[in-house]
Scaffold this motif. Structure first.
Motif, PDB file in Angstrom:
ATOM      1  N   TYR A 142       0.794  -1.226   0.000  1.00  0.00           N
ATOM      2  CA  TYR A 142       0.000   0.000   0.000  1.00  0.00           C
ATOM      3  C   TYR A 142       0.830   1.282   0.000  1.00  0.00           C
ATOM      4  O   TYR A 142       0.516   2.222  -0.746  1.00  0.00           O
ATOM      5  CB  TYR A 142      -1.005  -0.021   1.150  1.00  0.00           C
ATOM      6  N   ALA A 146       0.595   4.115  -2.955  1.00  0.00           N
ATOM      7  CA  ALA A 146       0.367   5.532  -2.661  1.00  0.00           C
ATOM      8  C   ALA A 146       1.479   6.394  -3.247  1.00  0.00           C
ATOM      9  O   ALA A 146       1.226   7.488  -3.773  1.00  0.00           O
ATOM     10  CB  ALA A 146       0.267   5.744  -1.154  1.00  0.00           C
ATOM     11  N   SER A 150       1.140   9.277  -6.193  1.00  0.00           N
ATOM     12  CA  SER A 150       1.544  10.671  -5.985  1.00  0.00           C
ATOM     13  C   SER A 150       2.531  11.144  -7.043  1.00  0.00           C
ATOM     14  O   SER A 150       2.592  12.331  -7.347  1.00  0.00           O
ATOM     15  CB  SER A 150       2.159  10.839  -4.591  1.00  0.00           C
ATOM     16  N   TYR A 159      -5.317   3.432  -8.706  1.00  0.00           N
ATOM     17  CA  TYR A 159      -4.576   3.278  -7.454  1.00  0.00           C
ATOM     18  C   TYR A 159      -5.430   3.685  -6.258  1.00  0.00           C
ATOM     19  O   TYR A 159      -5.405   3.032  -5.211  1.00  0.00           O
ATOM     20  CB  TYR A 159      -3.288   4.100  -7.502  1.00  0.00           C
ATOM     21  N   LEU A 163      -6.496   1.241  -3.078  1.00  0.00           N
ATOM     22  CA  LEU A 163      -6.325   1.564  -1.664  1.00  0.00           C
ATOM     23  C   LEU A 163      -7.670   1.596  -0.947  1.00  0.00           C
ATOM     24  O   LEU A 163      -7.807   1.094   0.176  1.00  0.00           O
ATOM     25  CB  LEU A 163      -5.625   2.915  -1.517  1.00  0.00           C
ATOM     26  N   TYR A 170      -3.638   4.267   5.111  1.00  0.00           N
ATOM     27  CA  TYR A 170      -2.245   4.577   4.813  1.00  0.00           C
ATOM     28  C   TYR A 170      -1.821   5.960   5.291  1.00  0.00           C
ATOM     29  O   TYR A 170      -0.629   6.257   5.345  1.00  0.00           O
ATOM     30  CB  TYR A 170      -1.948   4.395   3.322  1.00  0.00           C
ATOM     31  N   THR A 171      -2.763   6.823   5.680  1.00  0.00           N
ATOM     32  CA  THR A 171      -2.332   8.112   6.223  1.00  0.00           C
ATOM     33  C   THR A 171      -1.725   7.966   7.607  1.00  0.00           C
ATOM     34  O   THR A 171      -1.198   8.931   8.161  1.00  0.00           O
ATOM     35  CB  THR A 171      -3.506   9.114   6.291  1.00  0.00           C
ATOM     36  N   TYR A 176       3.376   8.419   4.513  1.00  0.00           N
ATOM     37  CA  TYR A 176       2.366   9.416   4.149  1.00  0.00           C
ATOM     38  C   TYR A 176       2.974  10.818   4.059  1.00  0.00           C
ATOM     39  O   TYR A 176       2.499  11.669   3.297  1.00  0.00           O
ATOM     40  CB  TYR A 176       1.239   9.393   5.177  1.00  0.00           C
ATOM     41  N   ASP A 179       3.777  11.079   0.567  1.00  0.00           N
ATOM     42  CA  ASP A 179       2.746  10.799  -0.420  1.00  0.00           C
ATOM     43  C   ASP A 179       1.541  11.717  -0.347  1.00  0.00           C
ATOM     44  O   ASP A 179       0.531  11.465  -0.995  1.00  0.00           O
ATOM     45  CB  ASP A 179       2.273   9.341  -0.276  1.00  0.00           C
ATOM     46  N   VAL A 183      -3.229  12.598  -1.981  1.00  0.00           N
ATOM     47  CA  VAL A 183      -4.414  12.530  -1.139  1.00  0.00           C
ATOM     48  C   VAL A 183      -5.416  13.605  -1.525  1.00  0.00           C
ATOM     49  O   VAL A 183      -5.132  14.786  -1.484  1.00  0.00           O
ATOM     50  CB  VAL A 183      -4.037  12.682   0.349  1.00  0.00           C
ATOM     51  N   ALA A 187      -9.228   9.788  -1.382  1.00  0.00           N
ATOM     52  CA  ALA A 187      -8.139   9.048  -0.756  1.00  0.00           C
ATOM     53  C   ALA A 187      -8.240   9.132   0.754  1.00  0.00           C
ATOM     54  O   ALA A 187      -7.976   8.172   1.466  1.00  0.00           O
ATOM     55  CB  ALA A 187      -6.792   9.594  -1.230  1.00  0.00           C
TER      56      ALA A 187
END
Length: 239
Positions: A142, A146, A150, A159, A163, A170-171, A176, A179, A183, A187
């Motif tokens: 993941y 991400a 980005s 993508y 996710l 993933y944040t 993160y 990436d 977002v 996202a």
């Protein structure tokens, strides 16, 4: 810290085990370059970091993938899903370090037998860890997805949907911090759907310093987190 890093660079250049890693064609060689480039940036040797990055992408990287994005040397390991992801994370880090050291670099379009780093992630997205009887490794892809989103964009939302369907928050990952450009509202919703984990909002991340963003350090991501810290220190001029 700079004095210590210079000693570490010397060790990496002279110790037999370090020289063995430097000559490796698989993930060992990839992560050797990670360390050396980050250390070179810390000691203000941007030219040295650039040289290392160019040598990696002009040499070792060229033999790490097939045209479809698979990685034969990682695929032959006992845990191929893990090692493919591991090496991709190293490739992404090397590319980001080179792009920082040399903003004119076209590293993201550099190919290995016609495949880019994006191709490697695309291939792995079609691979299931269960096919190689691996468990507890699904989440390793993941942060890589991400990152690719980005960097290369995601006009078809492929993508983002990957996710979102995973439910992975993933944040909450250290990655993160790199990436965030990927977002958007969708996202963020995808991240917040995962396992009830609390995630920083877009507004809180935008107004907070990196040290104030709460991140969850997951097992198996220690190397990536260490490199993130090293690169952040180098880029922020703290040493």
């Amino acid at each position: 810290m700079i004095a210590w890093c210079k000693k570490y660079i010397k060790w990496l250049q002279t110790a037999p085990s370090a020289k063995q890693a430097a000559s490796a064609k698989n993930n060992h060689g990839t992560f050797y370059v990670n360390q050396m480039m980050a250390l070179k940036l810390i000691v203000n040797d941007k030219a040295g970091a650039t040289k290392l990055g160019r040598e990696y992408f002009g040499g070792t990287f060229k033999g790490q993938m097939k045209s479809n994005g698979d990685q034969p040397m990682e695929a032959s390991r006992s845990h191929p899903y893990h090692y493919r992801n591991f090496n991709i994370a190293g490739m992404i880090t090397n590319a980001r370090l080179l792009k920082y050291a040399d903003p004119t670099s076209d590293v993201w379009n550099t190919t290995s037998n016609g495949a880019t780093i994006k191709t490697a992630v695309d291939f792995l997205m079609t691979t299931k860890p269960s096919a190689s009887k691996e468990s507890n490794v699904t989440a390793e892809i993941y942060p890589n997805v991400a990152a690719i989103m980005s960097i290369y964009g995601d006009p078809q939302k492929r993508y983002l949907n990957f996710l979102k369907n995973s439910g992975f928050p993933y944040t909450t990952e250290a990655s993160y911090l790199w990436d965030q450009p990927a977002v958007n509202a969708g996202a963020k919703n995808a991240a917040n759907n995962g396992a009830g984990a609390a995630s920083p909002t877009l507004s809180s991340v935008a107004t907070s310093s990196p040290t104030s963003v709460a991140v969850e350090i997951r097992p198996g991501r220690a190397m990536g987190c260490m490199m993130l810290i090293v690169v952040f220190v180098a880029m922020s001029g703290l040493c």
